[in-house]
Design a protein around this motif. Structure first.
Motif, PDB file in Angstrom:
ATOM      1  N   TRP A  39     -12.092  15.919  -5.675  1.00 39.78           N
ATOM      2  CA  TRP A  39     -12.681  16.145  -6.172  1.00 39.78           C
ATOM      3  C   TRP A  39     -12.439  17.009  -7.578  1.00 39.78           C
ATOM      4  O   TRP A  39     -11.787  15.972  -8.598  1.00 39.78           O
ATOM      5  N   GLN A  40     -11.380  18.060  -7.157  1.00 42.24           N
ATOM      6  CA  GLN A  40     -10.972  18.819  -7.999  1.00 42.24           C
ATOM      7  C   GLN A  40      -9.876  18.474  -8.743  1.00 42.24           C
ATOM      8  O   GLN A  40      -9.292  18.464  -9.467  1.00 42.24           O
ATOM      9  N   TYR A  41      -8.927  17.613  -7.471  1.00 46.41           N
ATOM     10  CA  TYR A  41      -7.840  16.732  -8.102  1.00 46.41           C
ATOM     11  C   TYR A  41      -8.083  15.039  -8.927  1.00 46.41           C
ATOM     12  O   TYR A  41      -7.173  15.340 -10.044  1.00 46.41           O
ATOM     13  N   ILE A  42      -8.736  15.182  -8.413  1.00 41.29           N
ATOM     14  CA  ILE A  42      -9.276  13.922  -9.506  1.00 41.29           C
ATOM     15  C   ILE A  42      -9.102  14.211 -11.171  1.00 41.29           C
ATOM     16  O   ILE A  42      -9.197  13.837 -11.525  1.00 41.29           O
ATOM     17  N   ALA A  43     -10.619  14.915 -10.517  1.00 38.58           N
ATOM     18  CA  ALA A  43     -11.234  15.065 -12.080  1.00 38.58           C
ATOM     19  C   ALA A  43      -9.973  15.214 -12.614  1.00 38.58           C
ATOM     20  O   ALA A  43      -9.869  15.926 -14.218  1.00 38.58           O
ATOM     21  N   THR A  44      -8.931  16.472 -12.356  1.00 37.12           N
ATOM     22  CA  THR A  44      -7.913  17.581 -13.301  1.00 37.12           C
ATOM     23  C   THR A  44      -7.067  16.040 -13.797  1.00 37.12           C
ATOM     24  O   THR A  44      -6.806  16.175 -15.179  1.00 37.12           O
ATOM     25  N   ALA A  45      -7.272  14.686 -12.810  1.00 37.26           N
ATOM     26  CA  ALA A  45      -5.878  14.109 -13.441  1.00 37.26           C
ATOM     27  C   ALA A  45      -6.408  13.143 -14.299  1.00 37.26           C
ATOM     28  O   ALA A  45      -6.001  13.054 -15.690  1.00 37.26           O
ATOM     29  N   LEU A  46      -7.863  12.650 -14.431  1.00 35.99           N
ATOM     30  CA  LEU A  46      -8.723  12.211 -15.857  1.00 35.99           C
ATOM     31  C   LEU A  46      -8.608  13.205 -16.708  1.00 35.99           C
ATOM     32  O   LEU A  46      -8.571  12.340 -18.359  1.00 35.99           O
ATOM     33  N   ILE A  47      -8.470  14.576 -16.507  1.00 38.42           N
ATOM     34  CA  ILE A  47      -8.911  15.685 -17.497  1.00 38.42           C
ATOM     35  C   ILE A  47      -7.578  15.812 -18.774  1.00 38.42           C
ATOM     36  O   ILE A  47      -7.402  15.461 -19.699  1.00 38.42           O
ATOM     37  N   PHE A  48      -6.322  15.775 -17.862  1.00 36.48           N
ATOM     38  CA  PHE A  48      -5.075  15.524 -18.722  1.00 36.48           C
ATOM     39  C   PHE A  48      -4.881  13.577 -19.057  1.00 36.48           C
ATOM     40  O   PHE A  48      -4.108  13.683 -19.713  1.00 36.48           O
ATOM     41  N   VAL A  49      -5.454  13.207 -18.806  1.00 39.96           N
ATOM     42  CA  VAL A  49      -5.405  11.190 -19.241  1.00 39.96           C
ATOM     43  C   VAL A  49      -6.324  12.032 -20.400  1.00 39.96           C
ATOM     44  O   VAL A  49      -5.507  11.436 -21.616  1.00 39.96           O
ATOM     45  N   TRP A  50      -7.114  12.444 -20.787  1.00 37.08           N
ATOM     46  CA  TRP A  50      -7.511  12.591 -21.626  1.00 37.08           C
ATOM     47  C   TRP A  50      -7.203  13.541 -22.887  1.00 37.08           C
ATOM     48  O   TRP A  50      -6.686  13.615 -23.795  1.00 37.08           O
ATOM     49  N   VAL A  77      -5.937  12.432 -26.607  1.00 36.66           N
ATOM     50  CA  VAL A  77      -6.087  13.027 -27.777  1.00 36.66           C
ATOM     51  C   VAL A  77      -5.428  13.749 -28.786  1.00 36.66           C
ATOM     52  O   VAL A  77      -5.497  13.839 -30.289  1.00 36.66           O
ATOM     53  N   ARG A  78      -4.136  13.906 -27.743  1.00 31.75           N
ATOM     54  CA  ARG A  78      -3.200  14.518 -28.476  1.00 31.75           C
ATOM     55  C   ARG A  78      -2.159  13.717 -29.308  1.00 31.75           C
ATOM     56  O   ARG A  78      -1.905  14.115 -30.400  1.00 31.75           O
ATOM     57  N   SER A  79      -2.564  13.282 -28.251  1.00 26.84           N
ATOM     58  CA  SER A  79      -1.756  12.092 -29.424  1.00 26.84           C
ATOM     59  C   SER A  79      -1.984  11.096 -30.259  1.00 26.84           C
ATOM     60  O   SER A  79      -1.520  10.637 -31.237  1.00 26.84           O
ATOM     61  N   GLY A  80      -3.422  10.950 -30.199  1.00 30.21           N
ATOM     62  CA  GLY A  80      -4.606   9.976 -31.080  1.00 30.21           C
ATOM     63  C   GLY A  80      -4.939  10.260 -32.726  1.00 30.21           C
ATOM     64  O   GLY A  80      -4.623  10.228 -33.708  1.00 30.21           O
ATOM     65  N   LEU A  81      -4.629  12.087 -32.307  1.00 30.13           N
ATOM     66  CA  LEU A  81      -5.473  12.725 -33.870  1.00 30.13           C
ATOM     67  C   LEU A  81      -4.017  13.331 -34.354  1.00 30.13           C
ATOM     68  O   LEU A  81      -4.193  13.868 -35.501  1.00 30.13           O
ATOM     69  N   GLY A  82      -3.254  14.306 -33.066  1.00 29.86           N
ATOM     70  CA  GLY A  82      -2.241  14.521 -33.757  1.00 29.86           C
ATOM     71  C   GLY A  82      -2.229  15.894 -32.914  1.00 29.86           C
ATOM     72  O   GLY A  82      -1.589  17.035 -33.249  1.00 29.86           O
ATOM     73  N   PHE A  83      -3.493  16.424 -32.597  1.00 27.20           N
ATOM     74  CA  PHE A  83      -4.134  17.571 -32.500  1.00 27.20           C
ATOM     75  C   PHE A  83      -5.205  17.690 -31.541  1.00 27.20           C
ATOM     76  O   PHE A  83      -5.751  16.905 -31.506  1.00 27.20           O
ATOM     77  N   GLY A  84      -5.624  18.816 -30.833  1.00 29.61           N
ATOM     78  CA  GLY A  84      -6.393  18.777 -29.851  1.00 29.61           C
ATOM     79  C   GLY A  84      -6.781  18.450 -28.996  1.00 29.61           C
ATOM     80  O   GLY A  84      -8.017  18.818 -27.839  1.00 29.61           O
ATOM     81  N   GLY A  85      -5.664  18.442 -28.314  1.00 26.93           N
ATOM     82  CA  GLY A  85      -5.677  17.723 -26.544  1.00 26.93           C
ATOM     83  C   GLY A  85      -5.934  19.943 -25.515  1.00 26.93           C
ATOM     84  O   GLY A  85      -6.942  19.288 -24.457  1.00 26.93           O
ATOM     85  N   ALA A  86      -5.225  20.185 -25.875  1.00 27.88           N
ATOM     86  CA  ALA A  86      -5.578  21.775 -25.604  1.00 27.88           C
ATOM     87  C   ALA A  86      -7.926  22.308 -25.856  1.00 27.88           C
ATOM     88  O   ALA A  86      -8.150  22.600 -24.376  1.00 27.88           O
ATOM     89  N   PRO A 130      -0.599  27.542 -19.136  1.00 30.86           N
ATOM     90  CA  PRO A 130       1.120  26.667 -18.411  1.00 30.86           C
ATOM     91  C   PRO A 130       1.305  25.296 -17.804  1.00 30.86           C
ATOM     92  O   PRO A 130       2.228  24.024 -18.950  1.00 30.86           O
ATOM     93  N   LEU A 131       0.233  24.948 -17.377  1.00 33.05           N
ATOM     94  CA  LEU A 131       0.859  22.867 -17.687  1.00 33.05           C
ATOM     95  C   LEU A 131       0.281  22.418 -18.824  1.00 33.05           C
ATOM     96  O   LEU A 131       1.412  21.007 -19.437  1.00 33.05           O
ATOM     97  N   ILE A 132      -0.792  22.599 -19.408  1.00 31.58           N
ATOM     98  CA  ILE A 132      -0.932  22.041 -21.080  1.00 31.58           C
ATOM     99  C   ILE A 132       0.266  22.672 -21.553  1.00 31.58           C
ATOM    100  O   ILE A 132       0.371  21.390 -22.900  1.00 31.58           O
ATOM    101  N   GLY A 133       0.636  23.487 -21.704  1.00 29.70           N
ATOM    102  CA  GLY A 133       1.600  23.729 -22.351  1.00 29.70           C
ATOM    103  C   GLY A 133       3.492  23.016 -22.031  1.00 29.70           C
ATOM    104  O   GLY A 133       4.043  22.321 -23.280  1.00 29.70           O
ATOM    105  N   ILE A 134       3.507  23.075 -20.823  1.00 21.78           N
ATOM    106  CA  ILE A 134       5.082  22.039 -20.831  1.00 21.78           C
ATOM    107  C   ILE A 134       4.364  20.536 -21.026  1.00 21.78           C
ATOM    108  O   ILE A 134       5.158  20.067 -21.527  1.00 21.78           O
TER     109      ILE A 134
END
Length: 243
Positions: free
Chosen positions: A7-18, A22-31, A50-54
């Motif tokens: 469940w943690q891998y699935i949740a992580t995947a969905l959150i990174f889609v999100w 947000v990052r490309s839609g608004l231009g900020f706020g992904g993190a 580190p994952l978010i930053g890369i």
């Protein structure tokens, strides 16, 4: 990251889609809008940053590479001069503060953003003192946890045209994240390189959808969009703080 449950891998995947959306839609706020969710999966910011930053480096370079002419370089250089030192202080705080303190900082800061979104309170600069305070606070928050974007955007939106805003912000994020990741690499923090192989496609999916909706969000739907996610973030932060 190597011994998570299914469940943690699935949740992580969905959150990174999100976060990509947000990052490309608004231009900020992904993190800022993604890290509180990730901390519900594993409550250690040094695993996720580190994952978010890369990802931010990868997608911001793609987005800006063909729009480098649409960047407000003079104001970007001026703002960076104000932000570099508090940014570095924040990074070293991330490395030295107890992990639970960082988690509480993330949730309390995000809770502030959430209430602003929910009640349609717009953070605004007003004069040089206010602008500098917001830039310094945003830079410190970005150094600790990459969640300073809403404070920084409030200032940049007053000094950069709407046509240049997203591209200028992406260049700013790129520079700040390079500095942050360099310090983390120097400190020997694990960057979880293998996990980028499956998380990058997830973020790419959100990135593509966000690009398609960017113009619509900027045209007038962003306030309602932010209000909805503001309400959701309030609940997420309360759950996170209670944990």
């Amino acid at each position: 990251m190597d011994d998570l449950q299914a469940w943690q891998y699935i949740a992580t995947a969905l959150i990174f889609v999100w976060t990509g959306f947000v990052r490309s839609g608004l231009g900020f706020g992904g993190a800022a809008l993604g890290l509180p969710l990730l901390l519900l999966v594993v409550d250690d910011a040094l695993i996720w940053l580190p994952l978010i930053g890369i990802h931010l480096l990868f997608f911001s370079s793609i987005t800006v590479s063909s729009r480098i002419h649409a960047v407000n370089w003079p104001y970007l250089k001026k703002a960076l001069g104000i932000m570099i030192i508090p940014m570095l202080i924040g990074v070293f705080g991330l490395l030295t503060l107890p992990p639970e303190w960082v988690v509480v900082f993330v949730y309390l800061t995000t809770l502030f953003y959430a209430f602003c979104y929910l009640f349609k309170f717009q953070i605004r600069g007003g004069n040089p003192w206010v602008d500098n305070t917001l830039l310094i606070s945003g830079a410190y928050a970005a150094g600790v946890s990459l969640i300073g974007a809403p404070l920084i955007v409030a200032v940049f939106a007053r000094h950069v045209t709407i046509e240049q805003l997203r591209n200028t912000l992406f260049v700013l994020w790129f520079i700040l994240v390079v500095i942050k990741l360099s310090v983390l690499l120097w400190a020997g923090i694990d960057f979880w390189w293998f996990h980028h192989l499956w998380l990058l496609p997830c973020a790419a999916l959100g990135h593509i959808v966000g690009l398609k909706l960017h113009e619509r969000l900027m045209a007038g739907d962003s306030a309602t969009f932010k209000q909805i996610i503001g309400g959701a973030l309030v609940l997420i932060c309360i759950v996170g703080l209670l944990r």
